[in-house]
Structure formats: C-alpha cells, structure tokens
Write an enzyme that holds these catalytic residues in place. Sequence first.
Site, short mmCIF file in Angstrom:
data_model
loop_
_atom_site.label_atom_id
_atom_site.label_comp_id
_atom_site.label_asym_id
_atom_site.label_seq_id
_atom_site.Cartn_x
_atom_site.Cartn_y
_atom_site.Cartn_z
N ARG A 1 0.83 -1.22 0.00
CA ARG A 1 0.00 0.00 0.00
C ARG A 1 0.86 1.26 0.00
O ARG A 1 0.62 2.20 -0.76
CB ARG A 1 -0.87 0.04 1.25
CG ARG A 1 -1.97 -0.97 1.33
CD ARG A 1 -2.80 -0.64 2.57
NE ARG A 1 -3.76 -1.68 2.86
CZ ARG A 1 -3.47 -2.76 3.60
NH1 ARG A 1 -2.27 -2.93 4.11
NH2 ARG A 1 -4.41 -3.67 3.84
N ARG B 1 11.16 0.64 8.26
CA ARG B 1 11.70 0.16 9.53
C ARG B 1 13.21 0.31 9.53
O ARG B 1 13.89 0.03 8.54
CB ARG B 1 11.34 -1.31 9.74
CG ARG B 1 9.97 -1.54 10.30
CD ARG B 1 9.84 -0.98 11.72
NE ARG B 1 8.51 -1.17 12.28
CZ ARG B 1 7.55 -0.24 12.30
NH1 ARG B 1 7.76 0.96 11.78
NH2 ARG B 1 6.38 -0.48 12.86
N GLU C 1 16.31 2.51 17.51
CA GLU C 1 15.56 3.68 18.00
C GLU C 1 15.38 3.64 19.51
O GLU C 1 15.13 2.57 20.04
CB GLU C 1 14.18 3.72 17.34
CG GLU C 1 14.27 4.04 15.87
CD GLU C 1 12.89 4.06 15.21
OE1 GLU C 1 11.86 4.16 15.90
OE2 GLU C 1 12.87 3.97 13.98
N HIS D 1 10.92 9.29 13.42
CA HIS D 1 9.82 8.32 13.22
C HIS D 1 8.45 9.02 13.19
O HIS D 1 7.57 8.74 13.99
CB HIS D 1 9.85 7.22 14.29
CG HIS D 1 9.18 5.96 13.86
ND1 HIS D 1 9.60 4.70 14.21
CD2 HIS D 1 8.09 5.74 13.08
CE1 HIS D 1 8.82 3.78 13.69
NE2 HIS D 1 7.88 4.39 12.99
C1 DGY Z 1 3.69 1.78 12.14
O1 DGY Z 1 2.46 1.87 12.19
O2 DGY Z 1 4.27 0.75 11.85
C2 DGY Z 1 4.45 3.03 12.47
O3 DGY Z 1 5.77 2.92 12.08
C3 DGY Z 1 4.38 3.28 13.94
O4 DGY Z 1 4.66 2.10 14.58
#
Ligand code: DGY
Length: 319
Positions: free
Chosen positions: A157, A238, A267, A285
Amino acid sequence: MTRPRVICSRKWPASVEAALRARFDVVLNQADVALSAAELKDALDNFDAVCPTVTDTIDAEVLAAPGRARILGQFGVGFNNIDLEAAKAAGLVVTNTPGVLTDATADIALTLLLNVARRIHEGQTMLRAGEWTGWRPTQLMGTSPQGKTLGIIGMGRIGKAMAKRCFHALDMEIVFHDAYPITDPGVPAKQLATIEEVLQVADFVSLHCTGGGDNIHLIDAARLARMKPTAYLINSARGDLIDEAALVAALEAGAIAGAGLDVYEREPALSAALTGMANVCLLPHLGSATIETREAMGMTVVENLSAFFEGREPPNRVA
Ligand code: DGY
C-alpha cells in the site's frame, strides 16, 4: 457484565482514549513513559488485552506463560516488535492497523525525497544559524527529481502511494522490486526481478517493506555498493532494514549521495555520525504522525478489540 480489562502501553489521542473508556475497563498511560519488560509481563498477566506500539519489545521472554491476556492490539501497521510465533504459542491473537496510515507515511517518504534532493534541511540550518548572506547563483544547488528514476523496494500500500506521488507530482520513472508479482502498481511502473537491479538504476531508492525476520539488514554494505554514487536512500519503513553502520560507511566514502531517514536500527538511538552529515535528512519516526492518522490507528485498535471480545473475527488479525 464485567468489561474486558485493557491496557495501553503509551498515551493515545484523547478521542481514542474516550472510545476505549466507553467500551472497556481501561488503564491508560497518561505519563506516556514506556513500560519495562517486567511491566509488560505484568500487563499480560493481569489484562485481557494489551495494546503495545513499535517501541515495546514483546519477545518470547515477555510472552512466556501470559496469565490473563488473550489479545495484543498493536497500535501500528508494523509489528516486528512482537515475536509472532511466541505470541501464537502463548495462544494470543495479534492485530495491527493497516490501511489508515498509508498516505501519511507516503507523505513522509516524499518529504524526505524532496528534502534530500533540494537540500531543504541544509537551507533551514543555515538560516537558523544566521549564516545566510543572500541569494547566490550557486548556493545550495540540489538535484531535480523530474525525469529521475525512483526505485521502490516493497510495493504494498505505502510503496504504491509513494509511486503515485512521485509519478504524478514529480514526473519520475518508477521501478520496483517486490517478492510477489504486482499486477496493479497503480501507475506506470516496471517490476524488476531483484533488489540489485533496482539499486543499479534508481536515482532515489525508497524502502517500503516490512522489518524484522529475513528483512533485517536487507540493505547491507554489498547492496549499498550497488547504488549509484549520485543516488539517495530513503527509509520511512523500519530501521532494521538498513545496516546503519554500513550506511554511515557508504556516506562517509561518498559511495552514495545522501539519505533521508525517518527510522533507525536502534531507536531512539541513532549513529552519531549521521547527525553530523549535511547530506542526510533525519526525522524522529514521524511517518504516521498526523492527528487524523493517529486517531484512525487508535480507532482501528478499538474495532479489533471490540470484534474480538464480541466473538467476531478481528478485521486486522495478523496471528
Ligand atoms: C507503524 O504503524 O508501523 C508506524 O511505524 C508506527 O509504529
């Protein structure tokens, strides 16, 4: 009738906390301080539902013999902080919040791309430091994204939403790699068989795959060496997808032109060297950080928990 006991590991948007209070016997974390491993274990012993986020490590040790918990309602689409096999072995259902953060995260990926291309953060740093001496023909010249190639790794997505933005708004060529054949990338885009092929042709590489498992260090020293020296690496997915030490080495050697990062391997720590590099744009983030998106994420957790405790299949079950 007794209401299910639910605990949230962090502070959530007020509207979502109100929705939780209306349905469950809920313990919220108003102090917004992360729970320790011992506190997470305690939560699994004493609550029917535990709602963690990306910053909570729910590993096999935490999941050993959970007393009362039956469901983990993750606040987030990614769930690499949860050991899914251990959760399944402990008899826990796990849900996440897909779909609702697609646009917000793609917006941040696009922001990082434009930032590194147009040296936005460098300009702002110069201004704030009082170092701008006025317009000059050669000052802070960046690179135009128009006509350049965007390489997407992971055409789910968010990858598709990034492709849409870059194709329509920036006239970019799109190539991508995905483990599965993607018949509808949404815009004209060419699927390439390997990650290496994408890295070799892309001027901007944007990561949109899941973290953890086999994807840890997907972008390592060998793969960084495949990128063009003029190319930029964007990561809004990530942190563990990139070997951060290898990235620092590649940047220091000038093996790639720069990077735009919203996520980091360890992190909230990040390699100190990154903070000193002008060609690297760093965000904390922020991918899903809009009020609309965070409310939608929270309400998705509420829906998942409601379905579970009403005996229905939770809409976003991942285990
Ligand atoms: C997600 O929804 O994976 C964002 O990175 C926050 O965790």
